[in-house]
Scaffold this active site. Structure first.
Site, short mmCIF file in Angstrom:
data_model
loop_
_atom_site.label_atom_id
_atom_site.label_comp_id
_atom_site.label_asym_id
_atom_site.label_seq_id
_atom_site.Cartn_x
_atom_site.Cartn_y
_atom_site.Cartn_z
N TYR A 52 0.83 -1.20 0.00
CA TYR A 52 0.00 0.00 0.00
C TYR A 52 0.88 1.26 0.00
CZ TYR A 52 -3.85 -3.15 1.21
OH TYR A 52 -4.78 -4.16 1.20
N ASN A 55 -12.78 -1.09 -4.33
CA ASN A 55 -12.64 -1.26 -5.77
C ASN A 55 -13.88 -1.97 -6.33
OD1 ASN A 55 -11.78 -1.82 -8.40
ND2 ASN A 55 -10.48 -3.52 -7.75
N CYS A 69 -6.74 -5.24 -7.45
CA CYS A 69 -6.40 -4.79 -6.11
C CYS A 69 -5.86 -5.93 -5.24
CB CYS A 69 -7.61 -4.14 -5.44
SG CYS A 69 -9.08 -5.18 -5.41
N HIS A 70 -6.07 -7.18 -5.69
CA HIS A 70 -5.54 -8.32 -4.93
C HIS A 70 -4.01 -8.35 -4.95
CE1 HIS A 70 -5.99 -9.82 -9.10
NE2 HIS A 70 -4.90 -10.53 -8.85
N GLU A 118 -1.61 -16.75 -9.82
CA GLU A 118 -0.72 -15.92 -10.63
C GLU A 118 0.75 -16.27 -10.40
OE1 GLU A 118 -1.63 -11.80 -10.19
OE2 GLU A 118 -3.67 -11.99 -10.96
#
Length: 203
Positions: A142, A165, A173-174, A200
């Site tokens: 962040y 979001n 945003c993850h 991912e």
């Protein structure tokens, strides 16, 4: 003999099977689109992290909602904030559903959908529009994101922008974590956030 049912007013009506009902709905969707009667179309898709509701306007994808949010509540919110002219319109979301399918199958790392950011404004929108620059399989904190958008002291505001979001998964945003590496919050729950990051990182 064909079975008939009664509509309660004394007249007989023929039952409609699922295929006929689907065809009628598709015709309704087509006619509504042709006559500009729909401002928001939506559909629900199954994914490895649960069912998601996709909603779009003529400008682009407007909302991705987790089932835990309550789809009816999300639609009610959209009706109040954007327009009450809402229709279940699967064809309107074909491209979004297809790209999400490719993403979850590991065949897509970047979405190329038009996005409608009207549900956010000001600094929140600025942060959310910056999120797609975080590459697939990568994460930032962040604090790093706050610096990237030019306001290094706004770490908490960045967290709020991520938490609110309206386009999770597509606007990633993850991929934003706390400074200590812990997950932080997520609209769809920490289990969903962890699953997306694991998927991912394994690619």
């Amino acid at each position: 003999m064909t079975d008939k049912t009664t509509n309660g007013l004394g007249s007989n009506i023929l039952p409609i099977d699922d295929d006929e009902l689907s065809a009628l709905h598709a015709r309704l969707e087509t006619v509504a689109g042709q006559h500009d009667l729909v401002d928001i179309g939506y559909r629900i898709v199954d994914t490895p992290i649960g069912r998601l509701m996709l909603a779009a306007t003529g400008s682009g994808l407007l909302r991705v909602a987790f089932e835990s949010e309550g789809f009816d509540a999300v639609l009610d919110d959209l009706a109040h904030r954007v327009s009450s002219r809402i229709l279940c319109a699967p064809m309107m979301l074909d491209d979004a559903a297809h790209q999400l399918g490719e993403y979850f199958d590991g065949r897509r790392q970047e979405f190329t959908l038009p996005l409608d950011y009207r549900l956010s404004s000001g600094f929140r929108r600025q942060v959310q529009q910056s999120l797609p620059t975080i590459g697939y399989g990568h994460t930032v904190t962040y604090a790093e994101l706050a610096r990237a958008v030019g306001n290094p002291k706004a770490v908490r505001a960045v967290g709020t922008a991520c938490a609110t979001n309206p386009l999770p998964v597509v606007v990633p945003c993850h991929r934003v974590l706390r400074t200590d590496g812990s997950l932080g919050g997520y609209l769809g729950g920490l289990e969903a956030k962890s699953a997306l990051l694991a998927m991912e990182s394994a690619a």
